[in-house]
Design a protein around this motif. Sequence first.
Motif, PDB file in Angstrom:
ATOM      1  N   GLY A  27       5.732  14.956  -6.420  1.00 24.77           N
ATOM      2  CA  GLY A  27       4.472  14.285  -6.126  1.00 24.77           C
ATOM      3  C   GLY A  27       4.486  13.323  -4.962  1.00 24.77           C
ATOM      4  O   GLY A  27       3.568  12.506  -4.828  1.00 24.77           O
TER       5      GLY A  27
ATOM      6  N   PRO B  35       0.957   4.175  -8.189  1.00 21.51           N
ATOM      7  CA  PRO B  35      -0.246   4.826  -8.702  1.00 21.51           C
ATOM      8  C   PRO B  35      -1.006   5.615  -7.652  1.00 21.51           C
ATOM      9  O   PRO B  35      -0.786   5.471  -6.444  1.00 21.51           O
ATOM     10  N   GLU B  36      -1.911   6.434  -8.136  1.00 22.39           N
ATOM     11  CA  GLU B  36      -2.785   7.204  -7.258  1.00 22.39           C
ATOM     12  C   GLU B  36      -3.525   6.258  -6.331  1.00 22.39           C
ATOM     13  O   GLU B  36      -3.987   5.181  -6.732  1.00 22.39           O
ATOM     14  N   GLY B  37      -3.597   6.650  -5.080  1.00 23.81           N
ATOM     15  CA  GLY B  37      -4.222   5.790  -4.082  1.00 23.81           C
ATOM     16  C   GLY B  37      -3.218   4.987  -3.284  1.00 23.81           C
ATOM     17  O   GLY B  37      -3.560   4.443  -2.226  1.00 23.81           O
ATOM     18  N   LYS B  38      -1.990   4.895  -3.785  1.00 32.05           N
ATOM     19  CA  LYS B  38      -0.892   4.281  -3.050  1.00 32.05           C
ATOM     20  C   LYS B  38       0.048   5.384  -2.581  1.00 32.05           C
ATOM     21  O   LYS B  38       0.199   6.405  -3.246  1.00 32.05           O
ATOM     22  N   VAL B  39       0.679   5.183  -1.454  1.00 31.32           N
ATOM     23  CA  VAL B  39       1.451   6.232  -0.792  1.00 31.32           C
ATOM     24  C   VAL B  39       2.936   6.101  -1.099  1.00 31.32           C
ATOM     25  O   VAL B  39       3.500   5.009  -1.006  1.00 31.32           O
TER      26      VAL B  39
ATOM     27  N   ASP C 115       0.822  -1.207   0.000  1.00 29.32           N
ATOM     28  CA  ASP C 115       0.000   0.000   0.000  1.00 29.32           C
ATOM     29  C   ASP C 115       0.855   1.255   0.000  1.00 29.32           C
ATOM     30  O   ASP C 115       0.397   2.315  -0.450  1.00 29.32           O
ATOM     31  N   GLU C 116       2.074   1.142   0.498  1.00 28.13           N
ATOM     32  CA  GLU C 116       2.976   2.289   0.643  1.00 28.13           C
ATOM     33  C   GLU C 116       4.395   1.868   0.290  1.00 28.13           C
ATOM     34  O   GLU C 116       4.801   0.745   0.599  1.00 28.13           O
TER      35      GLU C 116
ATOM     36  N   GLU D  25       8.349  17.124  -2.788  1.00 26.17           N
ATOM     37  CA  GLU D  25       6.994  17.652  -2.965  1.00 26.17           C
ATOM     38  C   GLU D  25       6.701  17.943  -4.430  1.00 26.17           C
ATOM     39  O   GLU D  25       5.633  17.587  -4.950  1.00 26.17           O
TER      40      GLU D  25
ATOM     41  N   ASP E 138       4.036  11.826  -1.175  1.00 23.61           N
ATOM     42  CA  ASP E 138       3.011  11.988  -0.154  1.00 23.61           C
ATOM     43  C   ASP E 138       3.613  12.297   1.214  1.00 23.61           C
ATOM     44  O   ASP E 138       2.961  12.931   2.051  1.00 23.61           O
TER      45      ASP E 138
ATOM     46  N   ARG F  11       7.448   7.878  -8.382  1.00 25.39           N
ATOM     47  CA  ARG F  11       6.046   8.298  -8.295  1.00 25.39           C
ATOM     48  C   ARG F  11       5.238   7.772  -9.480  1.00 25.39           C
ATOM     49  O   ARG F  11       4.084   7.364  -9.319  1.00 25.39           O
TER      50      ARG F  11
END
Length: 223
Positions: free
Chosen positions: A148, A118-122, A87-88, A145, A150, A114
């Motif tokens: 992109g 994908p989006e939704g993963k940290v 997840d991360e 930053e 998190d 990054r």
Amino acid sequence: MTLTRAELARYVDHTLLKPESTPADVEALIAEGASLGVFSVCVSPSMLPVTTPEGLAVATVCGFPSGKHHSSVKAAEAALSIEQGADEVDMVIDIAAALAGDFDAVQADVAAVRAAVPEGKVLKVIIESAALTDEAIVGACRASEAAGADFVKTSTGFHPAGGASVEAVRLMAETVGGRLGVKASGGIRTWDAAVAMIEAGATRLGLSGTAAVLDGSEATGSY
């Protein structure tokens, strides 16, 4: 700051990154993490996939611990980890690039990973703060930053310069201004040290001796 044991536990990535770790060790980590109520378990990418109970996230590392990997290799490692259930992803930058002030290179490195997360993963970016000047810490955070990320994260826990410090966490938190999370990791062994990191601006903690910290005793180990 007053925190309950359960509240502090939710800040924690319960971590096992020793090179000698076995699948049985990882299973024990997951069981302990679930019983402690931590946010996630963090394991080496070669230990994936793992099975965790609902509510327990899975984190892993990338380009670890030196950061001296080609960006394409880091990206491939991150992509495989996501495919295998992470997840991360906590990636390590090229520390030398940050020390040299080449923040374009740092940004490009983070951006490559990054793109694979994908989006939704940290994506968390380990800058190895103890090895950097204040100027390099700020530059690395800004580059992360811009690419992109998190989170920005202090340390691998494996660098001889040391791990997290309250001063570095405060500077990182001031630099990202709440737009990114800040993870403090490396050498946090007591309840008071953990709370001090949160008071300085940490929104996540990397701990290996989590049970000892939550019990108010002193943990052992470097991470």
